[in-house]
Design a protein around this motif. Structure first.
Motif, PDB file in Angstrom:
ATOM      1  N   GLY A   1     -12.923  -1.374  -1.998  1.00  0.00           N
ATOM      2  CA  GLY A   1     -11.976  -0.308  -1.696  1.00  0.00           C
ATOM      3  C   GLY A   1     -11.438  -0.289  -0.281  1.00  0.00           C
ATOM      4  N   VAL A   2     -10.802  -1.360   0.133  1.00  0.00           N
ATOM      5  CA  VAL A   2     -10.277  -1.474   1.499  1.00  0.00           C
ATOM      6  C   VAL A   2      -8.967  -0.706   1.641  1.00  0.00           C
ATOM      7  N   ILE A   3      -8.846   0.027   2.744  1.00  0.00           N
ATOM      8  CA  ILE A   3      -7.595   0.710   3.085  1.00  0.00           C
ATOM      9  C   ILE A   3      -7.282   0.461   4.561  1.00  0.00           C
TER      10      ILE A   3
ATOM     11  N   ARG B   1      -6.411   1.414  -2.774  1.00  0.00           N
ATOM     12  CA  ARG B   1      -7.650   0.737  -2.384  1.00  0.00           C
ATOM     13  C   ARG B   1      -7.789  -0.556  -3.167  1.00  0.00           C
ATOM     14  N   LEU B   2      -7.955  -1.654  -2.436  1.00  0.00           N
ATOM     15  CA  LEU B   2      -8.096  -2.969  -3.045  1.00  0.00           C
ATOM     16  C   LEU B   2      -9.385  -3.620  -2.561  1.00  0.00           C
TER      17      LEU B   2
ATOM     18  N   PRO C   1       4.444   7.006   2.114  1.00  0.00           N
ATOM     19  CA  PRO C   1       3.806   6.038   3.000  1.00  0.00           C
ATOM     20  C   PRO C   1       2.448   6.482   3.548  1.00  0.00           C
ATOM     21  N   LEU C   2       1.435   5.716   3.210  1.00  0.00           N
ATOM     22  CA  LEU C   2       0.076   5.820   3.741  1.00  0.00           C
ATOM     23  C   LEU C   2      -0.581   7.187   3.604  1.00  0.00           C
ATOM     24  N   THR C   3      -0.148   8.037   2.650  1.00  0.00           N
ATOM     25  CA  THR C   3      -0.844   9.307   2.476  1.00  0.00           C
ATOM     26  C   THR C   3      -2.039   9.142   1.545  1.00  0.00           C
TER      27      THR C   3
ATOM     28  N   VAL D   1       0.832  -1.197   0.000  1.00  0.00           N
ATOM     29  CA  VAL D   1       0.000   0.000   0.000  1.00  0.00           C
ATOM     30  C   VAL D   1       0.867   1.248   0.000  1.00  0.00           C
ATOM     31  N   SER D   2       1.883   1.289   0.848  1.00  0.00           N
ATOM     32  CA  SER D   2       2.708   2.488   0.947  1.00  0.00           C
ATOM     33  C   SER D   2       3.599   2.671  -0.274  1.00  0.00           C
TER      34      SER D   2
END
Length: 151
Positions: A115-117, A93-94, A87-89, A80-81
């Motif tokens: 759209g999971v985060i 989304r998966l 990183p993480l800004t 994700v990052s």
């Protein structure tokens, strides 16, 4: 007598995109609600209109005793990052899948998430004063349910 059986779960399996994050022993927050807006109509003093707004989905919080599966969460967080460059800004989304397993480890119900985060991961607190299993917690947000399937 109804042919329905009551679901008794013992584990929850979580998959985000291609990342199988393992089994969790608790899951909280699976739900949705409608925002309600109140409107007062002029001249109608004894009544307030309740108007439906957006459908909102609660964050899911999953936890489990600390095992080697915790590295699976870090692999997903790293993807994700790295996908955003910062990183993480702006997390990637998966789609996700949450499966409730019964005591016999057979799937009962499956929720497909859009759209999971990641929201938060917290590791265990270590203390020799209290002999208990070290636990980790993962909180995720999603855009809603794509589907719900009884297995």
């Amino acid at each position: 007598m109804s042919s329905d059986t009551f679901a008794v779960t013992s584990l929850f399996q979580l998959t985000i995109g291609v990342h199988a994050l393992g089994s969790f022993t608790s899951c909280d927050g699976l739900g949705c609600y409608t925002e309600v807006e109140e409107r007062r109509e002029g001249g109608l003093n004894g009544h307030v209109w309740q108007l439906p707004g957006r459908l909102r989905y609660s964050n899911l919080t999953l936890s489990r005793p600390l095992t080697r599966q915790t590295t699976l969460i870090w692999l997903w967080l790293r993807q994700v990052s790295q996908a955003t460059g910062v990183p993480l800004t702006r997390p990637l989304r998966l789609p996700g899948r949450l499966v409730a397993l019964g005591p016999d480890q057979q799937p009962l119900v499956q929720w497909e998430l859009d759209g999971v985060i990641p929201v938060r991961w917290s590791g265990p607190s270590f203390s020799t004063d209290q002999p208990q299993a070290a636990r980790e917690t993962l909180e995720i947000a999603h855009n809603g349910f794509i589907g719900i399937t009884h297995l």
